[in-house]
Design an enzyme around this catalytic site. Structure first.
Site, short mmCIF file in Angstrom:
data_model
loop_
_atom_site.label_atom_id
_atom_site.label_comp_id
_atom_site.label_asym_id
_atom_site.label_seq_id
_atom_site.Cartn_x
_atom_site.Cartn_y
_atom_site.Cartn_z
N ALA A 261 0.83 -1.21 0.00
CA ALA A 261 0.00 0.00 0.00
C ALA A 261 0.87 1.27 0.00
CB ALA A 261 -0.91 0.00 1.22
N PRO A 262 0.43 2.31 -0.72
CA PRO A 262 -0.85 2.43 -1.44
C PRO A 262 -0.86 1.80 -2.83
CG PRO A 262 0.35 4.48 -1.57
CD PRO A 262 1.17 3.58 -0.69
N ASP A 310 0.35 -10.07 7.13
CA ASP A 310 1.41 -9.60 8.01
C ASP A 310 2.74 -10.13 7.49
OD1 ASP A 310 3.17 -8.90 9.99
OD2 ASP A 310 1.94 -9.66 11.65
N CYS A 380 12.72 3.88 1.96
CA CYS A 380 12.78 5.30 1.59
C CYS A 380 13.50 6.06 2.70
CB CYS A 380 11.38 5.87 1.34
SG CYS A 380 10.25 5.72 2.74
#
Length: 439
Positions: A261-262, A310, A380
């Site tokens: 996600a996203p 998960d 990131c």
């Protein structure tokens, strides 16, 4: 009474400082509920992001004009002072008188009339004295105040990347990134999309490859563009597009995106595969899974199967069932502080547990890869503990995987760090591993 841009910004900043709200989410919600016109929405946005970006600088300046520590001030008063100081020091378009008077007005309108004299006096002193930086001899303090970054982070980057690179990273953290998008070549060519943008007066230029564009400022949100609604592109940062490309997914293969996600990387991978094959896009939260589903539907990508999962828990039923696995793991986000400046408010101890979580996800992801398959690890962030150290540990404990150059034509490195000063983009880390054996 109709709320002003300053009142809206004040409300959002309180949520950020008191409730640890995310700046982008809190601001988006406030602007949608407001009755502000486009100009005032832009002003409110500039105030919110500006105060968050320059917070350490603002507090340094304010401390010089207060008789007691900032920590002793009520958060409401401190927020008003930060807003006023930001306008005085960093918004040339705002007259000093307006910055001071409107800050006093904010105090009166928000139950802080008793402090209106203090607000007036402090801001007039700030206006009179301007921004005076610390002595350069104290490098950590100087860089921290100049670039509004916590000293612990400045020290970390100095030790890991050196002085020149660190100052470049810090400078980029205060610059607004341009909007990067990925062209959905299943529906339109890059040239055709450029022509459509040009017909609407939207500037655009080529990005890192033939399907990447960087577009100029918009008069409305990107979601309101017809081209977005038609699924002709999705928003995705330049390094994130590189990450998806590094996976090397091919038509007909099975791909797992463990923390999807996203969905930006999932969508790019599906487009690279020409919408042929299977992509299982997982995320921990059902609410975020729906974001992937909506995005895939808008783009016309029917090979994407999104579900809650998960990634830190191994699922034996998926063992060695994927040709490619992407582990874009949760991280400290130190590469995207230009987009989410509140990340700078984190304490260093908050990051200590991340490498173990990241390694667990990478280790689990590796067990889903077929022999001869490919595994990408990405973050990131700009932190060697979360990047190189996790990968080195993985290599040591998993001899059946070998590191591979993700971009052999442009880099000889197996572990690639994308620095924000190189492409005016986010900071990012990408590593590629190949599982030994034949498919």
């Amino acid at each position: 009474m109709k709320p002003t841009a300053r009142q809206t910004a004040y409300n959002v900043l309180l949520k950020i400082f008191k409730d640890n709200a995310y700046s982008n989410l809190a601001l988006d919600a406030a602007l949608k509920e407001s009755r502000l016109d486009l100009r005032n929405k832009a002003f409110a946005s500039a105030l919110v992001y500006g105060v968050c970006e320059r917070l350490f600088t603002l507090d340094y300046v304010l401390s010089a004009h207060l008789s007691k520590p900032i920590s002793k001030l009520k958060i409401q008063i401190l927020t008003i002072l930060r807003l006023g100081t930001f306008q005085l020091l960093f918004m040339n378009s705002v007259p000093s008188s307006a910055a001071v008077n409107e800050s006093v007005r904010l105090a009166k309108l928000n139950g802080c009339s008793y402090a209106s004299g203090l607000v007036n006096a402090v801001l007039r002193n700030v206006d009179r004295n301007g921004l005076v930086l610390p002595d350069k001899k104290d490098k950590l303090h100087f860089l921290s105040v100049k670039y509004s970054c916590p000293q612990w982070l400045v020290e970390k980057w100095l030790s890991e990347y050196g002085e020149e690179r660190t100052e470049n990273i810090l400078a980029c953290s205060l610059k607004a990134n341009k909007l990067s998008v990925r062209v959905n070549r299943l529906k339109i060519s890059t040239d055709e999309l450029c022509d459509r943008f040009a017909s609407k007066g939207i500037e655009c230029e080529r990005g890192l490859d033939e399907n990447s564009l960087v577009i100029g400022s918009l008069s409305s949100s990107v979601e309101e563009l017809d081209e977005f609604k038609e699924g002709l592109f999705h928003v995705q940062g330049l390094p994130s597009q590189l990450c998806a490309k590094a996976l090397g997914a091919k038509e007909g293969e099975t791909v797992f995106d463990l923390c999807a996600a996203p969905g930006g990387k999932t969508f790019t991978i599906a487009e690279i595969m020409n919408n042929k094959g299977k992509i299982k896009a997982f995320d921990l939260y059902e609410s975020r899974v729906s974001l992937i589903e909506k995005g895939a539907s808008r783009l016309g990508l029917n090979i994407v199967e999104a579900s809650a999962f998960d990634a830190s828990v191994f699922n034996a039923s998926l063992k060695e069932s994927a040709d490619c696995v992407l582990c874009d793991v949760p991280c400290s986000g130190l590469g995207i502080i230009s987009k989410k400046p509140e990340i700078k408010l984190k304490k260093p101890q908050e990051l200590l547990s991340l490498p173990d979580i990241q390694y667990k996800i990478l280790q689990n992801g590796s067990r889903y890869v077929k022999k001869g398959g490919r595994l990408v690890y990405s973050t990131c962030t700009l932190s060697k503990a979360e990047n190189e150290a996790v990968c080195q540990r993985f290599i040591k404990e998993n001899p059946d995987f070998r590191p591979e150059k993700p971009f052999p034509k442009i880099s000889d490195e197996c572990f690639v760090t994308v620095f924000p000063d190189e492409n005016n983009s986010d900071g990012f880390f990408i590593a590629l591993f190949i599982k030994e054996g034949e498919k």
